[in-house]
Design an enzyme around this catalytic site. Structure first.
Site, PDB file in Angstrom:
ATOM      1  N   HIS A 206       0.787  -1.239   0.000  1.00  0.00           N
ATOM      2  CA  HIS A 206       0.000   0.000   0.000  1.00  0.00           C
ATOM      3  C   HIS A 206       0.818   1.288   0.000  1.00  0.00           C
ATOM      4  O   HIS A 206       0.260   2.375  -0.006  1.00  0.00           O
ATOM      5  CB  HIS A 206      -0.970   0.029   1.191  1.00  0.00           C
TER       6      HIS A 206
HETATM    7  C1  UD1 Z   1      -2.143   5.816   5.684  1.00  0.00           C
HETATM    8  C2  UD1 Z   1      -0.839   6.361   6.255  1.00  0.00           C
HETATM    9  C3  UD1 Z   1       0.243   5.294   6.144  1.00  0.00           C
HETATM   10  C4  UD1 Z   1      -0.195   3.989   6.785  1.00  0.00           C
HETATM   11  C5  UD1 Z   1      -1.538   3.548   6.221  1.00  0.00           C
HETATM   12  C6  UD1 Z   1      -2.025   2.344   6.977  1.00  0.00           C
HETATM   13  C7  UD1 Z   1      -0.412   8.806   5.975  1.00  0.00           C
HETATM   14  C8  UD1 Z   1       0.362   9.806   5.220  1.00  0.00           C
HETATM   15  N1  UD1 Z   1      -0.363   7.539   5.502  1.00  0.00           N
HETATM   16  O1  UD1 Z   1      -1.926   5.559   4.310  1.00  0.00           O
HETATM   17  O2  UD1 Z   1       1.411   5.744   6.817  1.00  0.00           O
HETATM   18  O3  UD1 Z   1       0.769   3.001   6.544  1.00  0.00           O
HETATM   19  O4  UD1 Z   1      -2.499   4.622   6.375  1.00  0.00           O
HETATM   20  O5  UD1 Z   1      -2.967   1.603   6.263  1.00  0.00           O
HETATM   21  O6  UD1 Z   1      -1.037   9.136   6.953  1.00  0.00           O
HETATM   22  N2  UD1 Z   1      -9.399   4.797   1.571  1.00  0.00           N
HETATM   23  C9  UD1 Z   1     -10.641   4.194   1.537  1.00  0.00           C
HETATM   24  N3  UD1 Z   1     -11.209   3.848   2.727  1.00  0.00           N
HETATM   25  C10 UD1 Z   1     -10.641   4.077   3.939  1.00  0.00           C
HETATM   26  C11 UD1 Z   1      -9.385   4.731   3.946  1.00  0.00           C
HETATM   27  C12 UD1 Z   1      -8.782   5.075   2.748  1.00  0.00           C
HETATM   28  O7  UD1 Z   1     -11.216   3.946   0.483  1.00  0.00           O
HETATM   29  O8  UD1 Z   1     -11.225   3.729   4.983  1.00  0.00           O
HETATM   30  C13 UD1 Z   1      -8.744   5.113   0.275  1.00  0.00           C
HETATM   31  C14 UD1 Z   1      -9.052   6.499  -0.278  1.00  0.00           C
HETATM   32  O9  UD1 Z   1      -9.091   6.394  -1.658  1.00  0.00           O
HETATM   33  C15 UD1 Z   1      -7.801   7.273   0.144  1.00  0.00           C
HETATM   34  C16 UD1 Z   1      -6.704   6.240   0.059  1.00  0.00           C
HETATM   35  O10 UD1 Z   1      -7.329   5.020   0.462  1.00  0.00           O
HETATM   36  O11 UD1 Z   1      -7.547   8.373  -0.697  1.00  0.00           O
HETATM   37  C17 UD1 Z   1      -5.511   6.524   0.940  1.00  0.00           C
HETATM   38  O12 UD1 Z   1      -5.901   6.734   2.305  1.00  0.00           O
HETATM   39  P1  UD1 Z   1      -4.991   7.644   3.285  1.00  0.00           P
HETATM   40  O13 UD1 Z   1      -5.493   7.559   4.678  1.00  0.00           O
HETATM   41  O14 UD1 Z   1      -4.809   8.988   2.694  1.00  0.00           O
HETATM   42  O15 UD1 Z   1      -3.575   6.971   3.202  1.00  0.00           O
HETATM   43  P2  UD1 Z   1      -3.141   5.453   3.305  1.00  0.00           P
HETATM   44  O16 UD1 Z   1      -2.561   5.037   2.018  1.00  0.00           O
HETATM   45  O17 UD1 Z   1      -4.266   4.655   3.891  1.00  0.00           O
HETATM   46  N1  UDP Z   2      -4.125  -5.811   8.942  1.00  0.00           N
HETATM   47  C1  UDP Z   2      -5.429  -6.277   9.056  1.00  0.00           C
HETATM   48  N2  UDP Z   2      -6.108  -6.656   7.918  1.00  0.00           N
HETATM   49  C2  UDP Z   2      -5.556  -6.580   6.677  1.00  0.00           C
HETATM   50  C3  UDP Z   2      -4.229  -6.103   6.564  1.00  0.00           C
HETATM   51  C4  UDP Z   2      -3.545  -5.720   7.707  1.00  0.00           C
HETATM   52  O1  UDP Z   2      -5.961  -6.368  10.174  1.00  0.00           O
HETATM   53  O2  UDP Z   2      -6.216  -6.932   5.693  1.00  0.00           O
HETATM   54  C5  UDP Z   2      -3.409  -5.368  10.169  1.00  0.00           C
HETATM   55  C6  UDP Z   2      -2.061  -6.009  10.416  1.00  0.00           C
HETATM   56  O3  UDP Z   2      -2.193  -7.207  11.160  1.00  0.00           O
HETATM   57  C7  UDP Z   2      -1.328  -4.927  11.202  1.00  0.00           C
HETATM   58  C8  UDP Z   2      -1.889  -3.638  10.615  1.00  0.00           C
HETATM   59  O4  UDP Z   2      -3.119  -3.986   9.989  1.00  0.00           O
HETATM   60  O5  UDP Z   2      -1.665  -4.998  12.580  1.00  0.00           O
HETATM   61  C9  UDP Z   2      -0.918  -3.022   9.616  1.00  0.00           C
HETATM   62  O6  UDP Z   2      -1.530  -1.957   8.973  1.00  0.00           O
HETATM   63  P1  UDP Z   2      -0.986  -1.345   7.612  1.00  0.00           P
HETATM   64  O7  UDP Z   2      -0.136  -2.343   6.913  1.00  0.00           O
HETATM   65  O8  UDP Z   2      -2.158  -0.790   6.899  1.00  0.00           O
HETATM   66  O9  UDP Z   2      -0.136  -0.089   8.106  1.00  0.00           O
HETATM   67  P2  UDP Z   2       1.415   0.149   8.439  1.00  0.00           P
HETATM   68  O10 UDP Z   2       1.784  -0.803   9.529  1.00  0.00           O
HETATM   69  O11 UDP Z   2       2.201  -0.044   7.187  1.00  0.00           O
HETATM   70  O12 UDP Z   2       1.467   1.570   8.856  1.00  0.00           O
END
Ligand code: UD1
Ligand code: UDP
Length: 359
Positions: A206
């Site tokens: 991601h």
């Molecule tokens: C964010 C964090 C990242 C973290 C990740 C965990 C920042 C800069 N990034 O990235 O560090 O590793 O969360 O998963 O804060 N979206 C949905 N539904 C949701 C949430 C997001 O559809 O519930 C989609 C939207 O299109 C959105 C995109 O995902 O634009 C990205 O979401 P965003 O929270 O901006 O960043 P992440 O890539 O999730």
């Molecule tokens: N996770 C989850 N379901 C999924 C993928 C990840 O519950 O389908 C959990 C995973 O076990 C971990 C956390 O989400 O605890 C990691 O989140 P993510 O990879 O989105 O964020 P990051 O750690 O890179 O910030």
């Protein structure tokens, strides 16, 4: 003592759940408020974690939603400020490195409210990562810094953080895992996807550096090849899904793209996987604890302890190397896991004790 917890994304919920519980136990008279920024909002990215981890319903929902970095940061600040001015907590606790983390810390600090930062001191040394900027800035302004590894403590010392401000306590993300071990180990969630324990590669991707450009499609092509030999299960993050839906990608029969799964189900999938390919921060740590081979599709990691003591192999940001994974597993390309120091399920208790001592 009045404590406000601000959290907003999937990994935030996992990191904060055990601390909220530990503080309730250690400081039963304290007044604890939970603020959900709404950065993540889909049920499987948010509510499922509150349910499975037993976190009380948030007291306030800021509903900031998706947007640019500036929009998310600004919305948190604008919507959190009146809550902070109204409640005047004695401490604001923020976890990790997401936009909600830094926005909340900055808002509180500007109002003279002390901030505790959970998972402080991690550094990838790559400022093109939005998380790296959030980490550096949050650490620079927070009052109490709680760190997961000795390396992270060293990073803070080199940045001039005074002794006594940073505390090596262990890893609250591992506390959550340990607390649920009896529930996820027997679950065999892979069977829901017609897979056998030990018989599949689990994938999550991601990070913007990978999924926002052409490398995502190179990764899918490489996974299609691997899937001819080993089934591949890929719970797709919404950022990644948005790109795949927009551009379209050919998917081979053995490559199973599914929606994000619940936390218990994901831990079960992790512990039963043959190996994991990821660019997630938290998953590098969970696989280290579980002793499952992890291949990280990034040029760097802010969690080097997972490479030194754990099972993590850095592949670089090079999707072509995905094809090597089946060979690397059979060649014993990973080392035996040994959980890093203090990754013992008790980090939250240590933090609660330290917070209580500040009272
Ligand atoms: C964010 C964090 C990242 C973290 C990740 C965990 C920042 C800069 N990034 O990235 O560090 O590793 O969360 O998963 O804060 N979206 C949905 N539904 C949701 C949430 C997001 O559809 O519930 C989609 C939207 O299109 C959105 C995109 O995902 O634009 C990205 O979401 P965003 O929270 O901006 O960043 P992440 O890539 O999730
Ligand atoms: N996770 C989850 N379901 C999924 C993928 C990840 O519950 O389908 C959990 C995973 O076990 C971990 C956390 O989400 O605890 C990691 O989140 P993510 O990879 O989105 O964020 P990051 O750690 O890179 O910030």
């Amino acid at each position: 003592m009045r404590i406000m917890h601000v959290l907003g994304t999937r990994p935030n919920f996992v990191k904060m759940a055990p601390l909220i519980a530990a503080l309730r136990e250690r400081l039963p008279e304290s007044d604890q408020t939970i603020v959900h920024t709404g950065q993540h909002y889909d049920r499987m990215m948010s509510k499922i974690f509150f349910e499975q981890l037993g976190v009380p319903e948030p007291d306030h929902m800021l509903e900031i939603g998706s947007g640019t970095h500036a929009q998310q940061t600004a919305r948190v600040m604008e919507r959190l400020e009146p809550l902070l001015t109204g409640d005047r907590p004695d401490l604001v606790v923020v976890p990790g490195d997401v936009n909600s983390t830094f926005a909340a810390a900055l808002t509180a600090v500007k109002l003279g409210i002390p901030v505790a930062h959970l998972e402080s001191g991690l550094r990838s040394w790559d400022r093109t990562m939005p998380e790296e900027v959030n980490r550096i800035l949050t650490d620079a302004i927070a009052d109490q810094l709680y760190v997961t590894s000795e390396e992270a403590l060293g990073n803070l010392e080199r940045e001039g953080v005074p002794a006594g401000k940073a505390h090596f306590v262990g890893n609250t993300m591992i506390d959550s895992l340990v607390a649920l071990e009896n529930r996820f180990r027997p679950l065999e969630a892979c069977r829901q996807f017609d897979l056998e324990p030990g018989g599949y590669l689990l994938v999550t991707l991601h990070r913007p550096a990978l999924v926002d450009g052409p490398l995502l499609f190179e990764a899918i092509a490489a996974l299609n090849l691997v899937a001819a030999d080993v089934p591949v299960l890929f719970p797709v993050h919404p950022r990644t899904k948005a790109r795949l839906d927009a551009e379209g990608a050919g998917i081979a029969p053995g490559l199973h793209l599914v929606d994000p799964v619940g936390y218990l189900e994901f831990l079960s999938l992790e512990c039963d996987a043959m190996a994991i390919l990821t660019d997630s921060g938290g998953i590098q740590e969970e696989t280290t604890y579980l002793g499952v081979p992890c291949f990280t599709l990034r040029d760097n990691t802010e969690r080097p302890v997972t490479v030194e003591l754990g099972t993590n192999t850095m592949l670089g940001l090079d999707p072509a190397r995905i094809a090597e994974i089946p060979g690397l597993i059979t060649d014993g390309g990973t080392v035996t896991a040994s959980p890093p120091p203090l990754w013992d399920g008790k980090a939250s208790e240590r933090i609660a004790e330290l917070i209580a001592s500040e009272e």
